[in-house]
Scaffold this motif. Structure first.
Motif, PDB file in Angstrom:
ATOM      1  N   THR A  48       7.060  37.323 108.919  1.00 50.77           N
ATOM      2  CA  THR A  48       7.103  37.788 107.528  1.00 50.77           C
ATOM      3  C   THR A  48       7.411  39.292 107.485  1.00 50.77           C
ATOM      4  O   THR A  48       7.178  40.006 108.472  1.00 50.77           O
ATOM      5  CB  THR A  48       5.750  37.546 106.838  1.00 50.77           C
ATOM      6  OG1 THR A  48       4.755  38.345 107.496  1.00 50.77           O
ATOM      7  CG2 THR A  48       5.359  36.083 106.900  1.00 50.77           C
ATOM      8  N   PRO A  49       7.888  39.794 106.360  1.00 47.00           N
ATOM      9  CA  PRO A  49       8.130  41.244 106.233  1.00 47.00           C
ATOM     10  C   PRO A  49       6.844  42.050 106.469  1.00 47.00           C
ATOM     11  O   PRO A  49       6.878  43.141 107.059  1.00 47.00           O
ATOM     12  CB  PRO A  49       8.620  41.394 104.780  1.00 47.00           C
ATOM     13  CG  PRO A  49       9.159  40.042 104.414  1.00 47.00           C
ATOM     14  CD  PRO A  49       8.343  39.054 105.180  1.00 47.00           C
ATOM     15  N   GLU A  50       5.712  41.492 106.016  1.00 47.07           N
ATOM     16  CA  GLU A  50       4.437  42.204 106.211  1.00 47.07           C
ATOM     17  C   GLU A  50       4.120  42.343 107.704  1.00 47.07           C
ATOM     18  O   GLU A  50       3.684  43.392 108.174  1.00 47.07           O
ATOM     19  CB  GLU A  50       3.279  41.446 105.531  1.00 47.07           C
ATOM     20  CG  GLU A  50       3.356  41.371 104.011  1.00 47.07           C
ATOM     21  CD  GLU A  50       4.284  40.263 103.521  1.00 47.07           C
ATOM     22  OE1 GLU A  50       4.526  40.229 102.298  1.00 47.07           O
ATOM     23  OE2 GLU A  50       4.772  39.453 104.335  1.00 47.07           O
ATOM     24  N   ALA A  51       4.378  41.259 108.452  1.00 40.81           N
ATOM     25  CA  ALA A  51       4.110  41.288 109.897  1.00 40.81           C
ATOM     26  C   ALA A  51       5.030  42.290 110.593  1.00 40.81           C
ATOM     27  O   ALA A  51       4.601  43.031 111.490  1.00 40.81           O
ATOM     28  CB  ALA A  51       4.310  39.891 110.485  1.00 40.81           C
ATOM     29  N   GLU A  52       6.290  42.321 110.157  1.00 39.70           N
ATOM     30  CA  GLU A  52       7.255  43.271 110.751  1.00 39.70           C
ATOM     31  C   GLU A  52       6.794  44.716 110.495  1.00 39.70           C
ATOM     32  O   GLU A  52       6.837  45.564 111.388  1.00 39.70           O
ATOM     33  CB  GLU A  52       8.651  43.063 110.133  1.00 39.70           C
ATOM     34  CG  GLU A  52       9.240  41.678 110.360  1.00 39.70           C
ATOM     35  CD  GLU A  52       9.907  41.521 111.722  1.00 39.70           C
ATOM     36  OE1 GLU A  52       9.961  42.509 112.470  1.00 39.70           O
ATOM     37  OE2 GLU A  52      10.342  40.400 112.040  1.00 39.70           O
ATOM     38  N   ALA A  53       6.361  44.978 109.263  1.00 37.35           N
ATOM     39  CA  ALA A  53       5.921  46.341 108.899  1.00 37.35           C
ATOM     40  C   ALA A  53       4.680  46.731 109.692  1.00 37.35           C
ATOM     41  O   ALA A  53       4.547  47.883 110.145  1.00 37.35           O
ATOM     42  CB  ALA A  53       5.634  46.399 107.396  1.00 37.35           C
ATOM     43  N   GLU A  54       3.793  45.781 109.880  1.00 36.73           N
ATOM     44  CA  GLU A  54       2.554  46.051 110.619  1.00 36.73           C
ATOM     45  C   GLU A  54       2.866  46.383 112.078  1.00 36.73           C
ATOM     46  O   GLU A  54       2.287  47.297 112.660  1.00 36.73           O
ATOM     47  CB  GLU A  54       1.649  44.814 110.525  1.00 36.73           C
ATOM     48  CG  GLU A  54       0.194  45.123 110.829  1.00 36.73           C
ATOM     49  CD  GLU A  54      -0.722  43.957 110.465  1.00 36.73           C
ATOM     50  OE1 GLU A  54      -1.570  43.628 111.296  1.00 36.73           O
ATOM     51  OE2 GLU A  54      -0.585  43.391 109.368  1.00 36.73           O
ATOM     52  N   TRP A  55       3.808  45.635 112.666  1.00 32.77           N
ATOM     53  CA  TRP A  55       4.164  45.877 114.063  1.00 32.77           C
ATOM     54  C   TRP A  55       4.780  47.271 114.228  1.00 32.77           C
ATOM     55  O   TRP A  55       4.510  47.968 115.221  1.00 32.77           O
ATOM     56  CB  TRP A  55       5.135  44.803 114.562  1.00 32.77           C
ATOM     57  CG  TRP A  55       5.773  45.132 115.883  1.00 32.77           C
ATOM     58  CD1 TRP A  55       7.088  45.252 116.156  1.00 32.77           C
ATOM     59  CD2 TRP A  55       5.090  45.425 117.113  1.00 32.77           C
ATOM     60  NE1 TRP A  55       7.293  45.595 117.464  1.00 32.77           N
ATOM     61  CE2 TRP A  55       6.078  45.713 118.081  1.00 32.77           C
ATOM     62  CE3 TRP A  55       3.749  45.499 117.480  1.00 32.77           C
ATOM     63  CZ2 TRP A  55       5.780  46.052 119.402  1.00 32.77           C
ATOM     64  CZ3 TRP A  55       3.444  45.838 118.795  1.00 32.77           C
ATOM     65  CH2 TRP A  55       4.442  46.102 119.752  1.00 32.77           C
ATOM     66  N   LEU A  56       5.587  47.688 113.249  1.00 32.20           N
ATOM     67  CA  LEU A  56       6.209  49.018 113.346  1.00 32.20           C
ATOM     68  C   LEU A  56       5.179  50.137 113.446  1.00 32.20           C
ATOM     69  O   LEU A  56       5.398  51.149 114.105  1.00 32.20           O
ATOM     70  CB  LEU A  56       7.128  49.259 112.135  1.00 32.20           C
ATOM     71  CG  LEU A  56       8.523  48.625 112.223  1.00 32.20           C
ATOM     72  CD1 LEU A  56       9.290  48.843 110.937  1.00 32.20           C
ATOM     73  CD2 LEU A  56       9.295  49.216 113.419  1.00 32.20           C
ATOM     74  N   GLN A  57       4.019  49.935 112.797  1.00 29.52           N
ATOM     75  CA  GLN A  57       2.963  50.962 112.866  1.00 29.52           C
ATOM     76  C   GLN A  57       2.448  51.133 114.292  1.00 29.52           C
ATOM     77  O   GLN A  57       2.156  52.245 114.731  1.00 29.52           O
ATOM     78  CB  GLN A  57       1.806  50.577 111.939  1.00 29.52           C
ATOM     79  CG  GLN A  57       2.157  50.662 110.457  1.00 29.52           C
ATOM     80  CD  GLN A  57       0.934  50.405 109.594  1.00 29.52           C
ATOM     81  OE1 GLN A  57       0.379  49.303 109.602  1.00 29.52           O
ATOM     82  NE2 GLN A  57       0.510  51.412 108.873  1.00 29.52           N
ATOM     83  N   TYR A  58       2.353  50.022 115.023  1.00 26.37           N
ATOM     84  CA  TYR A  58       1.888  50.099 116.415  1.00 26.37           C
ATOM     85  C   TYR A  58       3.010  50.574 117.336  1.00 26.37           C
ATOM     86  O   TYR A  58       2.802  51.371 118.243  1.00 26.37           O
ATOM     87  CB  TYR A  58       1.368  48.727 116.877  1.00 26.37           C
ATOM     88  CG  TYR A  58       0.048  48.384 116.232  1.00 26.37           C
ATOM     89  CD1 TYR A  58      -1.169  48.747 116.825  1.00 26.37           C
ATOM     90  CD2 TYR A  58      -0.001  47.710 115.015  1.00 26.37           C
ATOM     91  CE1 TYR A  58      -2.381  48.443 116.225  1.00 26.37           C
ATOM     92  CE2 TYR A  58      -1.208  47.406 114.401  1.00 26.37           C
ATOM     93  CZ  TYR A  58      -2.392  47.772 115.010  1.00 26.37           C
ATOM     94  OH  TYR A  58      -3.589  47.485 114.410  1.00 26.37           O
ATOM     95  N   LYS A  59       4.229  50.109 117.058  1.00 32.01           N
ATOM     96  CA  LYS A  59       5.371  50.474 117.898  1.00 32.01           C
ATOM     97  C   LYS A  59       5.666  51.976 117.801  1.00 32.01           C
ATOM     98  O   LYS A  59       6.029  52.628 118.791  1.00 32.01           O
ATOM     99  CB  LYS A  59       6.601  49.663 117.452  1.00 32.01           C
ATOM    100  CG  LYS A  59       7.762  49.723 118.420  1.00 32.01           C
ATOM    101  CD  LYS A  59       8.891  48.805 117.976  1.00 32.01           C
ATOM    102  CE  LYS A  59      10.055  48.876 118.946  1.00 32.01           C
ATOM    103  NZ  LYS A  59      11.191  48.027 118.516  1.00 32.01           N
ATOM    104  N   SER A  60       5.465  52.518 116.604  1.00 32.50           N
ATOM    105  CA  SER A  60       5.746  53.948 116.391  1.00 32.50           C
ATOM    106  C   SER A  60       4.597  54.842 116.864  1.00 32.50           C
ATOM    107  O   SER A  60       4.753  56.062 116.966  1.00 32.50           O
ATOM    108  CB  SER A  60       5.991  54.208 114.907  1.00 32.50           C
ATOM    109  OG  SER A  60       4.775  53.971 114.180  1.00 32.50           O
ATOM    110  N   GLY A  61       3.451  54.255 117.109  1.00 31.17           N
ATOM    111  CA  GLY A  61       2.310  55.062 117.542  1.00 31.17           C
ATOM    112  C   GLY A  61       1.403  55.457 116.396  1.00 31.17           C
ATOM    113  O   GLY A  61       0.382  56.142 116.604  1.00 31.17           O
TER     114      GLY A  61
END
Length: 561
Positions: A48-61
């Motif tokens: 989902t878009p929400e899951a993608e956005a959440e992952w970006l927070q961890y990927k970006s640090g």
């Protein structure tokens, strides 16, 4: 080497709900202290878009996992994009992709084998699938060492097919669930803990043994745990916490300790799937004897066999085993003469009570019919305590075919007459719970000890004391109408024809039937409630079963065939 346990968390499908998972982990760590590792099986990423956005927070640090987290690869084509081409790499701080398959050894010496994705159904295999070559490449280097005993942990996304055999039933469609290749993998690697997901279910199987009793040295047990999806609406368990001392630093005697509820190995059975490519690549051979090759000559040993009447002859050998968690009672058999051996249902693994089984203790057999046999109870309540067992592999009375039921009734009638001649009435009971082969226990009670009504009351009262409600089955009602196959139950049949039934819910005292009959109200032999306290030497068992055969002979219809 120290024996400090490693504190581990295992999680099912995360499906992108990283913050929910890590919040839960932090809550646990605040209560119980820091864990060393978190393993995630199944689908880690969401779509989902929400899951993608959440992952970006961890990927970006912007956010950081509060624990060293190790994940498996994609379990579906749609999440492959998150893993890139590298076979194992750090995806974000504290979040590491283990790889397609391999072995990860922690600083503590903990050994973790893993396989990502689902079993490939086609060639070439899609990126989210594994092949038999992947599994062979994982297994070969490990098992080629003579020192290999197993791995500490196995991580797979798919369940192993058939893991429920001999165990408690999972809440999944067992016809469609799991991979036979993963089952073979688990059988080869002997993990102490095996975690899987993708079925949306929580299932903790009873521990199973990795050795054949009396034939192989004791080995450690394996535990299979399937975990549900993070934050699932049904609130099924998705996180599992445990402490583990690495196998390599454990005292061997501690490692091989067997818990009371251990079962047979669910994977040790002839595979019905003849197209299983992994079998060939692993070089697995089926060593089971063909059905029907289970005869032994009961006439030549120890002078204790039957002579004279009939064509069936028995040696002092009966094979009888013990139930793993309860009363153990059962044997083995051999026809003589021109009869063709009958084909009976075969077990899918070792069984203490199938006459075709090498596990059976031959010296306890009293009589063998065409479909059933009679055996002296091991550690019996009284010297005349016997068991009626089907020759073929049936789990309970409700599973029996009509011809087996018919012969079982003949044995019941013969035993009733036998006990009556001795001034006794008989009580029959069956426990279809944590057992794999039907054992109908038949216990004689002297007529002058108590009336049938007293026995019935003893069962009712002692059941109530344990918050169990025994129900009375109407006279002409078949047990099959009340207990469909697979239902765990406890069942009593009195000499009056009255039948009592209890549908087992969660837990059940394994010795309940014996405890009631051993109580003051019935036989008044409370110290004999546990069969393990009544063990005899092999010589005593041989003498006891010989006496029983001689005593029962006038009533043994099987000798007249």
């Amino acid at each position: 080497m120290g024996e400090k346990p490693v504190r581990v968390l295992a999680c099912g499908d995360v499906e992108g709900r990283l913050t929910a998972l890590f919040n839960r982990v932090q809550t646990i760590q605040k209560k119980t202290g820091q864990f060393d590792l978190l393993f995630c099986v199944g689908e880690f990423f969401g779509t989902t878009p929400e899951a993608e956005a959440e992952w970006l927070q961890y990927k970006s640090g912007a956010k950081k996992a509060p624990i060293h987290t190790y994940i498996l690869g994609a379990a579906s084509q749609v999440t492959v994009k998150h893993f890139g081409s590298a076979d194992g790499c750090e995806l974000a701080e504290n979040i590491t992709y283990l790889g397609r398959r391999g072995v990860f050894t922690g600083v503590s010496g903990l050994q973790i084998a893993y396989v990502s994705g689902q079993e490939a159904q086609q060639e070439p295999a899609p990126a989210h699938c594994f092949t038999s070559k992947d599994l062979s490449a994982l297994v070969a280097p490990l098992t080629s060492s003579s020192k290999f005993r197993g791995v500490d942990i196995l991580l797979t996304s798919q369940w192993p097919r058939g893991v429920w055999h001999y165990g408690n039933a999972p809440e999944v469609n067992t016809k469609a669930c799991g991979s036979s290749s993963v089952a073979n993998l688990a059988d080869k690697l002997k993990p102490r803990y095996h975690f899987a997901a993708v079925e949306g279910a929580h299932y903790e199987r009873l521990p199973y043994r990795n050795h054949v009793i009396l034939q192989e040295n004791a080995q450690h047990v394996s535990r299979f745990i399937a975990l549900a999806t993070v934050n699932n609406p049904a609130k099924k368990k998705y996180l599992y916490a445990f402490n583990i001392i690495p196998m390599k630093t454990m005292d061997p005697s501690e490692l091989v300790k067997q818990p009371q509820d251990v079962t047979e190995n669910p994977y040790r059975h002839p595979s019905k799937d003849k197209t299983d490519k992994l079998k060939t690549s692993f070089g697995i051979t089926e060593e089971e004897e063909p059905a029907g090759q289970f005869f032994f000559d009961l006439s030549q040993k120890q002078g204790g066999g039957f002579r004279g009447r009939g064509r069936k002859r028995y040696s002092d050998g009966d094979n009888r085993g013990q139930e793993h968690q309860g009363d153990r009672e059962g044997p083995h058999h051999h026809h003589q003469g021109n009869k063709h051996p009958r084909r009976h249902p075969q077990p899918t693994g070792p069984c203490w009570f199938c006459l075709a089984s090498p596990q059976v203790e031959k010296h306890l057999v009293v009589s063998i019919g065409s479909h059933c046999y009679l055996a002296m109870a091991k550690g019996g309540l009284t010297p005349q305590h016997m068991l009626i067992l089907p020759i073929g592999h049936y789990q309970s009375v409700v599973d029996l075919s009509s011809e087996v039921v018919e012969e079982m009734e003949k044995y019941k009638s013969a035993l009733t007459s036998f006990y009556k001649s001795r001034g006794e009435r008989c009580v029959l009971f069956e426990r279809n719970y944590r057992s794999q082969h039907l054992q109908l226990q038949v216990v004689p009670v002297p007529l002058d000890r108590c009336a049938t009504g007293d026995i019935k009351e003893a069962f009712m009262v002692q059941a109530q004391e344990q918050q169990m409600e025994l129900m009375e089955i109407p006279e002409h009602t078949d047990l099959k109408q009340i207990a469909p196959p697979g239902t765990p139950y406890f069942y009593v049949e009195l000499d009056s024809g009255e039948k009592l039934y209890y549908r087992i819910q969660k837990h059940f005292p394994l010795q309940f039937g014996r405890e009631v009959l051993a109580s003051e109200a019935v036989l008044n032999i409370p110290t004999r409630a546990d069969w393990k306290e009544c063990k005899q030497t092999r010589e005593e068992e041989e003498e006891g079963s010989k006496q029983l055969r001689d005593q029962f002979q006038p009533y043994d219809f099987a000798l007249e065939d």
